[in-house]
Design a protein around this motif. Structure first.
Motif, PDB file in Angstrom:
ATOM      1  N   THR A 175       1.045  -1.326   0.002  1.00  0.00           N
ATOM      2  CA  THR A 175      -0.007   0.032   0.090  1.00  0.00           C
ATOM      3  C   THR A 175       0.938   1.205  -0.003  1.00  0.00           C
ATOM      4  O   THR A 175       0.311   2.343   0.057  1.00  0.00           O
ATOM      5  N   ASP A 176       2.123   1.002   0.090  1.00  0.00           N
ATOM      6  CA  ASP A 176       3.143   2.276   0.037  1.00  0.00           C
ATOM      7  C   ASP A 176       2.771   3.270   1.080  1.00  0.00           C
ATOM      8  O   ASP A 176       2.623   4.453   0.767  1.00  0.00           O
ATOM      9  N   GLU A 177       2.816   2.649   2.286  1.00  0.00           N
ATOM     10  CA  GLU A 177       2.497   3.571   3.467  1.00  0.00           C
ATOM     11  C   GLU A 177       3.270   3.285   4.814  1.00  0.00           C
ATOM     12  O   GLU A 177       3.729   1.973   4.786  1.00  0.00           O
ATOM     13  N   ILE A 178       3.509   4.140   5.581  1.00  0.00           N
ATOM     14  CA  ILE A 178       4.105   3.847   6.604  1.00  0.00           C
ATOM     15  C   ILE A 178       3.055   3.806   7.758  1.00  0.00           C
ATOM     16  O   ILE A 178       2.240   4.939   7.987  1.00  0.00           O
ATOM     17  N   ILE A 179       3.052   2.861   8.660  1.00  0.00           N
ATOM     18  CA  ILE A 179       2.115   3.143   9.916  1.00  0.00           C
ATOM     19  C   ILE A 179       2.765   2.591  11.021  1.00  0.00           C
ATOM     20  O   ILE A 179       3.849   1.904  11.214  1.00  0.00           O
ATOM     21  N   ASP A 180       2.055   2.804  12.239  1.00  0.00           N
ATOM     22  CA  ASP A 180       2.390   2.625  13.581  1.00  0.00           C
ATOM     23  C   ASP A 180       1.713   1.442  14.006  1.00  0.00           C
ATOM     24  O   ASP A 180       0.382   1.597  13.911  1.00  0.00           O
ATOM     25  N   ILE A 181       2.293   0.207  14.465  1.00  0.00           N
ATOM     26  CA  ILE A 181       1.267  -0.809  15.249  1.00  0.00           C
ATOM     27  C   ILE A 181       2.149  -0.942  16.562  1.00  0.00           C
ATOM     28  O   ILE A 181       3.238  -1.069  16.763  1.00  0.00           O
ATOM     29  N   SER A 182       1.040  -0.660  17.497  1.00  0.00           N
ATOM     30  CA  SER A 182       1.479  -0.934  18.875  1.00  0.00           C
ATOM     31  C   SER A 182       0.897  -2.418  19.332  1.00  0.00           C
ATOM     32  O   SER A 182      -0.134  -2.627  19.174  1.00  0.00           O
ATOM     33  N   LEU A 183       1.951  -3.014  20.082  1.00  0.00           N
ATOM     34  CA  LEU A 183       1.242  -4.275  20.678  1.00  0.00           C
ATOM     35  C   LEU A 183       2.268  -4.393  21.911  1.00  0.00           C
ATOM     36  O   LEU A 183       3.036  -3.904  22.248  1.00  0.00           O
ATOM     37  N   ASN A 184       1.756  -5.716  22.559  1.00  0.00           N
ATOM     38  CA  ASN A 184       2.546  -6.076  23.956  1.00  0.00           C
ATOM     39  C   ASN A 184       3.462  -7.291  23.706  1.00  0.00           C
ATOM     40  O   ASN A 184       2.738  -8.230  22.871  1.00  0.00           O
ATOM     41  N   ARG A 185       4.430  -7.411  24.107  1.00  0.00           N
ATOM     42  CA  ARG A 185       5.239  -8.671  23.761  1.00  0.00           C
ATOM     43  C   ARG A 185       4.553  -9.746  24.811  1.00  0.00           C
ATOM     44  O   ARG A 185       3.951  -9.569  25.686  1.00  0.00           O
ATOM     45  N   ALA A 186       4.980 -10.995  24.224  1.00  0.00           N
ATOM     46  CA  ALA A 186       4.483 -12.090  24.642  1.00  0.00           C
ATOM     47  C   ALA A 186       5.312 -13.274  24.501  1.00  0.00           C
ATOM     48  O   ALA A 186       6.178 -13.118  23.596  1.00  0.00           O
ATOM     49  N   PRO A 187       5.172 -14.577  25.251  1.00  0.00           N
ATOM     50  CA  PRO A 187       5.854 -15.787  24.841  1.00  0.00           C
ATOM     51  C   PRO A 187       5.416 -16.021  23.662  1.00  0.00           C
ATOM     52  O   PRO A 187       4.369 -16.187  23.043  1.00  0.00           O
ATOM     53  N   VAL A 188       6.610 -16.567  22.809  1.00  0.00           N
ATOM     54  CA  VAL A 188       6.435 -16.929  21.404  1.00  0.00           C
ATOM     55  C   VAL A 188       7.472 -18.392  21.536  1.00  0.00           C
ATOM     56  O   VAL A 188       8.448 -18.368  21.936  1.00  0.00           O
ATOM     57  N   PRO A 189       6.721 -19.266  20.941  1.00  0.00           N
ATOM     58  CA  PRO A 189       7.276 -20.552  20.976  1.00  0.00           C
ATOM     59  C   PRO A 189       8.430 -20.747  19.887  1.00  0.00           C
ATOM     60  O   PRO A 189       8.340 -20.078  18.682  1.00  0.00           O
ATOM     61  N   LEU A 190       9.488 -21.262  20.288  1.00  0.00           N
ATOM     62  CA  LEU A 190      10.683 -21.895  19.594  1.00  0.00           C
ATOM     63  C   LEU A 190      10.344 -23.385  19.301  1.00  0.00           C
ATOM     64  O   LEU A 190      10.721 -24.365  20.000  1.00  0.00           O
ATOM     65  N   LYS A 191       9.828 -23.655  18.093  1.00  0.00           N
ATOM     66  CA  LYS A 191       9.285 -25.155  17.993  1.00  0.00           C
ATOM     67  C   LYS A 191      10.500 -26.123  17.746  1.00  0.00           C
ATOM     68  O   LYS A 191      11.647 -25.681  17.131  1.00  0.00           O
ATOM     69  N   SER A 192      10.491 -27.144  18.452  1.00  0.00           N
ATOM     70  CA  SER A 192      11.369 -28.231  18.216  1.00  0.00           C
ATOM     71  C   SER A 192      10.904 -29.398  17.221  1.00  0.00           C
ATOM     72  O   SER A 192      11.518 -30.175  16.684  1.00  0.00           O
TER      73      SER A 192
END
Length: 531
Positions: A175-192
């Motif tokens: 879309t040729d745009e710059i946007i701000d995205i706010s989020l909260n970090r959380a546990p992310v799995p490292l798959k085995s």
């Protein structure tokens, strides 16, 4: 187009990391007083460091001297007792825990810009609408693009404590745009468990290491494959360097009846600990095939050895790495740690599969080259065995100790027909980087295509193939790939699958003509017809 630096994964080296990763998942709880009491040997070392600190003519980084000393001491013991600097302890702990705290994206550095290749499921990035193809420019006030920003640096700005907020400034090319995205970090799995899927009646499960989350991931995969009608399981432990012994025991338990010995360990005092199968096995009546190669080590060998010695299933592939030592991680006061060998483990028939290291570390590490030169990787009858280390399973099958698990069915290493530089290209990040740029304009073409349809029916276009050839020339790889259209096409398709559909699709494409899997299917259907 700017030149890039590429790193090639060297799979031989994976097995050498086995000693770093394996552990019995025991916590070091012995009294500190027992281990850190004063004695003349420790006092001598401490006094020497003090003399250097206070009296030596030049300034010296004594921390580095201590690190070297510790490494030299451990090198005199065995190849798998190792020192972990405090700079690495967090990363290794994260890897073995099976998760980290962050936003949930797969990334690559593209022309000095952080590019999102894939969004991980059930993560803050997915929830807040970050898309594959986005470029992340900033994390809060930290700039993440431009020369001099390493992959490690940008990752450190995306990771953080769970619940901690971060605002990402994102450039969206579609879309040729710059946007701000706010989020909260959380546990992310490292798959085995990299992937699991059906191949006819056979359920395929690929396990890359044995971390804290591995058994849970494995159980999920096994349950779904059974639900989909799996009558046999192909457990792929190739290039798996090991991990926690407990996870290997749990997985072996799924295929063994209650009371069968899985593994036992013996420490320096001669004390033994035995582990037996329980009644919780969920695939005790199905057929199982374990795929191993020269880089399958430690915990992988525990699983293969437990099944082989109990006359359960079929081990397919090439002789495994040969690591029969158990480590325990012990913390040091400055945040570093040592993983020290505290026992040997033995398969149910009493085999130790640890390779000899009496000729030194270099000889030990050169084992792959020696196997290749001896012909062992190409011919089963080139595998050297010692008759003194001959053991017999309950049904009379002969097995050997002293250097890895020898498979029941041998599958030779495929002798590459490609030129060395094609192997280099297909093993580097060239393919994935090209496909990322290719998908910048083509991603929408796959929006209505199911993963199954893609895997079964999609063919890489001539334009994509030609584009990759031009891409190689632009990056100073003057190599004609026209003779290798099938091999290159499969690599390009697998990379599209990975970036659009994820790991399962990637492995479905990559393993479509895998010789070891083809052997498993042959064995399965042969045994089925004989019943």
């Amino acid at each position: 187009m700017k030149k890039r630096t590429y790193l090639i994964p060297i799979f031989i080296a994976v097995a050498l990391a086995a000693g770093i990763l394996i552990g019995s998942k025991m916590r070091f709880s012995d009294s500190a007083q027992l281990f850190f009491t004063s004695n003349s040997k420790k006092d001598k070392l401490n006094k020497l460091i003090d003399y250097i600190d206070h009296e030596y003519v030049d300034d010296v980084n004594t921390d580095s001297i201590v690190d070297i000393t510790v490494n030299n001491i451990l090198a005199k013991l065995d190849p798998h007792s190792v020192y972990i600097p405090n700079s690495q302890t967090e990363l290794l702990a994260e890897n073995m825990k099976g998760e980290f705290e962050g936003v949930g994206i797969s990334i690559m550095m593209l022309n000095d810009t952080l590019a999102v290749t894939r969004i991980l499921e059930d993560t803050p990035a997915e929830e807040r609408g970050i898309l594959a193809g986005d470029r992340i420019l900033m994390a809060d006030k930290d700039t993440l693009y431009g020369k001099g920003y390493t992959r490690g640096y940008v990752i450190s700005k995306l990771k953080g404590n769970s619940g901690e907020p971060v605002t990402l400034k994102v450039y969206r090319k579609t879309t040729d745009e710059i946007i701000d995205i706010s989020l909260n970090r959380a546990p992310v799995p490292l798959k085995s468990v990299d992937a699991f899927f059906m191949i006819d009646d056979v359920g395929y499960i690929k396990v890359n290491r044995f971390a804290e989350s591995t058994y849970k991931e494995f159980r999920t995969a096994l349950t779904l494959l059974k639900h989909n009608g799996a009558k046999a399981i192909a457990l792929d432990l190739r290039d798996n360097p090991g991990g926690y012994m407990e996870m290997a025991e749990h997985i072996a338990d799924e295929f063994l009846r209650k009371g069968r010995l899985i593994v036992f360990t013996r420490n320096k005092k001669g004390e033994e600990t035995q582990v037996f199968a329980t009644d919780k096995g969920d695939f005790e009546d199905g057929q199982v095939y374990v795929l191993i190669n020269e880089n399958s080590a430690s915990a992988s060998e525990i699983v293969a050895g437990a099944l082989q010695d109990n006359d359960v299933g079929t081990i397919v592939g090439r002789r495994s790495f040969g690591k029969g030592l158990v480590q325990r991680e012990m913390p040091l006061p400055d945040g570093s740690a040592v993983r020290l060998t505290i026992a040997r483990y033995y398969t149910p028939t009493g085999r130790s599969i640890q390779r000899s290291y009496k000729d030194g570390m270099q000889d030990y590490y050169d084992d792959f080259q020696k196997r290749y030169e001896s012909g062992e990787l190409q011919y089963a009858d080139s595998i050297k065995v010692a008759d003194s280390l001959r053991f017999t399973t309950p049904k009379g099958k002969v097995v050997y100790g002293g250097g890895g698990i020898i498979p029941d069915v041998f599958v030779p290493l495929e002798t590459s027909v490609y030129k060395d530089h094609l192997n280099y290209i297909l093993g580097s990040e060239l393919v994935s980087t090209y496909i990322f740029e290719y998908l910048d304009d083509k991603r929408a073409d796959f929006s209505g295509m199911s993963q199954d349809d893609f895997v079964k029916n999609y063919t890489v276009t001539d334009d994509a193939f030609t584009g990759f050839q031009e891409y190689l020339y632009d990056n100073d790889f003057g190599f004609d790939i026209s003779e290798y259209k099938y091999e290159v096409g499969k690599a390009l398709k697998a990379s599209i699958a990975h970036q659009i559909y994820g790991d399962n699709a990637y492995y479905r494409v990559l393993k479509s003509d895998d010789t070891m899997l083809q052997k498993v299917l042959e064995l399965y259907y042969t045994s089925d017809s004989e019943e």
